[in-house]
Design an enzyme around this catalytic site. Structure first.
Site, mmCIF file in Angstrom:
data_model
loop_
_atom_site.group_PDB
_atom_site.id
_atom_site.type_symbol
_atom_site.label_atom_id
_atom_site.label_comp_id
_atom_site.label_asym_id
_atom_site.label_seq_id
_atom_site.Cartn_x
_atom_site.Cartn_y
_atom_site.Cartn_z
ATOM 1 N N GLU A 1 0.827 -1.209 0.000
ATOM 2 C CA GLU A 1 0.000 0.000 0.000
ATOM 3 C C GLU A 1 0.863 1.263 0.000
ATOM 4 O O GLU A 1 0.532 2.244 -0.644
ATOM 5 C CB GLU A 1 -0.958 0.013 1.202
ATOM 6 C CG GLU A 1 -2.109 -0.962 1.064
ATOM 7 C CD GLU A 1 -2.999 -0.684 -0.153
ATOM 8 O OE1 GLU A 1 -3.034 0.452 -0.637
ATOM 9 O OE2 GLU A 1 -3.647 -1.637 -0.628
ATOM 10 N N TYR B 1 -5.907 6.721 4.591
ATOM 11 C CA TYR B 1 -6.059 5.754 3.512
ATOM 12 C C TYR B 1 -5.377 4.422 3.865
ATOM 13 O O TYR B 1 -5.984 3.350 3.805
ATOM 14 C CB TYR B 1 -5.494 6.291 2.183
ATOM 15 C CG TYR B 1 -5.403 5.171 1.188
ATOM 16 C CD1 TYR B 1 -6.556 4.725 0.555
ATOM 17 C CD2 TYR B 1 -4.215 4.488 0.972
ATOM 18 C CE1 TYR B 1 -6.516 3.622 -0.292
ATOM 19 C CE2 TYR B 1 -4.158 3.386 0.133
ATOM 20 C CZ TYR B 1 -5.304 2.965 -0.495
ATOM 21 O OH TYR B 1 -5.273 1.869 -1.305
ATOM 22 N N ASP C 1 -8.904 5.479 -2.516
ATOM 23 C CA ASP C 1 -7.808 5.963 -3.364
ATOM 24 C C ASP C 1 -8.409 6.546 -4.646
ATOM 25 O O ASP C 1 -9.637 6.684 -4.760
ATOM 26 C CB ASP C 1 -6.813 4.834 -3.654
ATOM 27 C CG ASP C 1 -7.426 3.727 -4.510
ATOM 28 O OD1 ASP C 1 -8.632 3.805 -4.842
ATOM 29 O OD2 ASP C 1 -6.697 2.789 -4.870
#
Ligand code: SF4
Length: 356
Positions: free
Chosen positions: A43, A126, A144
């Protein structure tokens, strides 16, 4: 009267995901448990970078640092070196700091909820949502760019980005599957990446084509709505590739804080919009017969484009490196953590020096 638009359902997206999920090096196979360390590294790497670009970096990174403890105990130059080329170097520094915090304060285990994850360095809303959902199957939201596109189209959200973010979050939260939150998060990302693409989305293959308001109106590509973008002025500067008679090249490490912090560069002056190229040799780190390359090296940073004029020169063996600089032997240059912009300048300079 127009027929009412049906509500989108998580179940339709999950049924699509069960047939079309992408196989990715950091993703667990159906029925397997995800590895939080791999999910977290992927990520961080995927922020602002494509999956295709990340895959080889990810594989190499995992081979070098197979566990969070291995990453935590690695010297920072090794981490920066493994990251070189991915850009956004403050992320690599935070990644390292985060691994140390997980190893020393959490016994090598990532916290399994968003609030715990957010206490770690470099983990924002996020990433916390993505890791909580994907690695721990928590009903968390990870929005995202792909998810923004799908959701703004699905509900024809007229608010401009980034102002629309809270509304997008709210919509995802209302939609998500509480039975399979991890799969739901990944399915939404996959849908955005493979079907609901920025240009020419494949609406005919989309599990949400019926409820999608933008598709019904034929306005898919106009979402997400964006305010006109302001880009900074182009900055200019110089980069000096000084090669000693034994092939060693003069380099220095940039300050830890700031743009490309902690990365390695070939020396040069300040970058400015009004940089006077005629005075560039004042920034030369050592004296040499400098050859100026015709083509500048161009690079676009988030806030401004850069144009670097490269100078190349050979210097005698006894040349001393100025304070804060060093000569790196030619065969060790590849071990230096050059970001792309300086790699381009270095390669251009070395090529020039091959010429008679
Ligand atoms: S129908 Fe088309 S625009 Fe709407 S979510 Fe699906 S792919 Fe995107």
């Amino acid at each position: 009267m127009d027929a009412p638009v049906p509500q989108p359902r998580a179940a339709d997206l999950l049924a699509w995901y069960d047939r079309h999920r992408r196989v990715l090096p950091w993703r667990a196979l159906p029925g397997e448990r995800a590895d939080p360390y791999r999910v977290w590294v992927s990520e961080i790497m995927l922020q602002q970078t494509t999956i295709a670009a990340v895959k080889p970096y990810f594989e190499r990174f995992m081979a070098r640092f197979p566990t969070v403890e291995a990453l935590a105990s690695a010297p920072s130059e090794k981490v920066m070196q493994a990251w070189a080329g991915l850009g956004y170097y403050s992320r690599a520094r935070n990644l390292h700091a985060c691994a140390k915090a997980v190893a020393s304060e959490h016994g090598g285990r990532f916290p399994d909820r968003e609030d715990g994850l957010r206490t770690l360095p470099g983990i924002g809303a996020y990433t916390a949502g993505a890791v909580a959902a994907i690695a721990f199957d928590r009903p968390a939201v990870a929005v995202d760019g792909n998810v923004e596109r799908v959701i703004t189209r699905l509900f024809a959200i007229e608010d401009e980005m980034p102002g629309a973010k809270p509304l997008i979050r709210e919509r995802v939260l209302a939609l998500l599957s509480h039975d399979r939150p991890g799969d739901f998060a990944q399915a939404l990302m996959d849908l955005g990446a493979t079907i609901c693409t920025p240009r020419s989305p494949a609406c005919g293959l989309c599990p949400w084509r019926e409820p999608c308001r933008a598709r019904i109106a034929g306005t898919q590509e106009s979402f997400p709505r964006k305010a006109a973008r302001k880009t900074g002025k182009t900055r200019y500067g110089a980069a000096f590739v000084a090669m000693r008679e034994d092939g060693a090249v003069l380099v220095r490490t940039r300050p830890a804080k700031g743009l490309l912090g902690g990365m390695v560069e070939v020396p040069g002056g300040e970058w400015r919009a009004d940089y006077a190229l005629g005075d560039a040799l004042r920034d030369a780190p050592v004296s040499a017969r400098w050859r100026r390359l015709m083509l500048p090296v161009r690079h676009v940073f988030t806030h401004f484009p850069l144009e670097l004029t490269v100078f190349a020169g050979r210097v005698p063996l006894e040349t001393q490196a100025p304070d804060g600089m060093r000569f790196t032997p030619f065969n060790r240059l590849k071990e230096e953590a050059f970001p792309n912009v300086f790699l381009k300048a270095l390669e251009a300079g070395l090529e020039e020096l091959q010429q008679p």
